[in-house]
Design an enzyme around this catalytic site. Sequence first.
Site, short mmCIF file in Angstrom:
data_model
loop_
_atom_site.label_atom_id
_atom_site.label_comp_id
_atom_site.label_asym_id
_atom_site.label_seq_id
_atom_site.Cartn_x
_atom_site.Cartn_y
_atom_site.Cartn_z
N TYR A 72 -2.62 -7.28 16.48
CA TYR A 72 -2.65 -6.26 15.47
C TYR A 72 -4.38 -6.00 15.60
O TYR A 72 -4.40 -4.66 15.37
CB TYR A 72 -2.93 -7.27 14.33
CG TYR A 72 -2.92 -6.77 12.85
CD1 TYR A 72 -1.96 -6.13 12.13
CD2 TYR A 72 -4.28 -6.55 12.33
CE1 TYR A 72 -1.83 -5.42 10.91
CE2 TYR A 72 -4.23 -5.99 11.04
CZ TYR A 72 -3.30 -5.57 10.47
OH TYR A 72 -3.31 -4.76 9.28
N VAL B 11 10.40 2.57 12.47
CA VAL B 11 9.33 3.43 13.07
C VAL B 11 9.01 3.31 14.62
O VAL B 11 8.53 4.08 15.15
CB VAL B 11 7.77 3.49 12.09
CG1 VAL B 11 8.05 3.98 10.90
CG2 VAL B 11 7.29 2.25 12.38
N ILE C 155 0.82 -1.27 0.05
CA ILE C 155 0.09 -0.17 -0.10
C ILE C 155 0.92 1.32 -0.12
O ILE C 155 0.47 2.26 -0.69
CB ILE C 155 -1.02 0.07 1.20
CG1 ILE C 155 -1.98 -1.28 1.06
CG2 ILE C 155 -1.59 1.47 1.45
CD1 ILE C 155 -2.70 -1.46 2.08
N1 NAD Z 1 -3.03 -5.72 2.93
C1 NAD Z 1 -3.98 -5.61 3.63
O1 NAD Z 1 -4.70 -6.34 3.21
C2 NAD Z 1 -4.22 -4.74 4.63
C3 NAD Z 1 -5.42 -4.53 5.53
C4 NAD Z 1 -5.70 -3.84 6.36
C5 NAD Z 1 -4.61 -2.85 6.93
N2 NAD Z 1 -3.15 -2.86 6.20
C6 NAD Z 1 -2.06 -2.26 6.67
O2 NAD Z 1 -1.79 -1.37 5.65
C7 NAD Z 1 -0.47 -1.01 5.94
C8 NAD Z 1 0.43 -1.55 4.80
O3 NAD Z 1 0.32 -2.95 4.72
P1 NAD Z 1 1.04 -3.72 3.37
O4 NAD Z 1 -0.21 -4.73 3.09
O5 NAD Z 1 0.95 -2.79 2.26
O6 NAD Z 1 2.16 -4.60 3.73
P2 NAD Z 1 3.58 -4.76 3.14
O7 NAD Z 1 4.20 -5.97 4.14
O8 NAD Z 1 3.25 -4.95 1.59
O9 NAD Z 1 4.10 -3.35 3.41
C9 NAD Z 1 4.67 -2.79 4.66
C10 NAD Z 1 5.97 -2.22 4.42
O10 NAD Z 1 6.12 -1.51 5.76
C11 NAD Z 1 7.46 -1.83 6.13
N3 NAD Z 1 7.80 -2.09 7.55
C12 NAD Z 1 7.27 -2.68 8.59
N4 NAD Z 1 7.82 -2.57 9.65
C13 NAD Z 1 8.29 -1.48 9.62
C14 NAD Z 1 9.06 -0.77 10.64
N5 NAD Z 1 9.07 -0.97 11.90
N6 NAD Z 1 9.71 0.55 10.24
C15 NAD Z 1 9.70 0.80 9.02
N7 NAD Z 1 8.96 0.17 8.07
C16 NAD Z 1 8.45 -0.84 8.39
C17 NAD Z 1 7.95 -3.13 5.32
O11 NAD Z 1 9.29 -3.13 5.08
C18 NAD Z 1 7.12 -2.96 4.37
O12 NAD Z 1 7.99 -2.58 3.10
C19 NAD Z 1 -0.06 -1.84 7.20
O13 NAD Z 1 -0.01 -0.80 8.28
C20 NAD Z 1 -1.35 -2.85 7.38
O14 NAD Z 1 -1.41 -3.13 8.68
C21 NAD Z 1 -3.06 -3.81 5.06
#
Ligand code: NAD
Length: 260
Positions: free
Chosen positions: A155, A63, A21
């Site tokens: 979570y 973060v 995202i």
């Molecule tokens: N994919 C889904 O269906 C979904 C649903 C609800 C919420 N979300 C939320 O959206 C956000 C993005 O999710 P996504 O699916 O794109 O995940 P993803 O795993 O594809 O990307 C997450 C990114 O965050 C980075 N990251 C993780 N921990 C970190 C830290 N401590 N410091 C810096 N960078 C860090 C990772 O390296 C990665 O590049 C998250 O907060 C997730 O909880 C995703």
Amino acid sequence: MTNSLGLAGKRVLVTGAASGIGLETARVLAEEQAVLILMDRDEAMLAGIARELGAVASAGGDVTREEDCDAMVAKAAVAAGGLDGLVHCAGISDRVAKAFDIDIDEWQHIVDVTLRGTFLACRAAARIMVPQQRGSIVAMSSIRGLIGSPRRHAYGPAKTAVAMMAKNLACEWSLSGVRINAVAPGFIRTPMTDRLIAEGKLDEGLLIDRTPMGRLGSPLEIARATAFLLSDWSSYITGVTLPVDGGWVAYGGAGPVEAH
Ligand SMILES: NC(=O)c1ccc[n+]([C@@H]2O[C@H](COP(=O)([O-])OP(=O)(O)OC[C@H]3O[C@@H](n4cnc5c(N)ncnc54)[C@H](O)[C@@H]3O)[C@@H](O)[C@H]2O)c1
């Protein structure tokens, strides 16, 4: 106001920009000609993306570490001359386990990345935005923070807290011209979701049957909603958490939507 979102030239910091995202949001913002500063713990992946999208700076970091959040904002201020927006996407999934099986250190780590990380990133950005009396922040909650789910004990509650954080900080910063909102994605096709499906922790067929729109969402659909909340098109919206979920939280029936 024109038909564009008006994000051209806005200086926006995107965390979690190396994947999913965050990456897609950075792409949408680059198309809107925003000035990008990208942050992720995956520095190697981030460097290539920053080059591809023409970001003015990129910062590796975690973060959950206050000094990393302060450093990424300081880098943004130097490279872009200020900061108009923050999109905070850095996040991790949890292990998906029953309460009795959870290791409390693992639980704490997920809460830290989700909750502490969001607070530290938002606060660091607002230290620039509040004095300049202008800014817009979008954080990532989740539908897991809006509805109850078994086996999501770190979570889910932490994502609920992100939604509450958007409310609380909106109450504190809105008079200073800083808006803060959250997006609650449903099931979105990203590496995070693909991993959970591959590990058998999510059943794609069941998810599709349970979603009123009958499909998973795309990162682009989250990115566009995020860009709207970031932009002046949402100028009177603050403190909200917007579900972008194909109707998932709207549905209160039992079993597949089609059975009703
Ligand atoms: N994919 C889904 O269906 C979904 C649903 C609800 C919420 N979300 C939320 O959206 C956000 C993005 O999710 P996504 O699916 O794109 O995940 P993803 O795993 O594809 O990307 C997450 C990114 O965050 C980075 N990251 C993780 N921990 C970190 C830290 N401590 N410091 C810096 N960078 C860090 C990772 O390296 C990665 O590049 C998250 O907060 C997730 O909880 C995703």
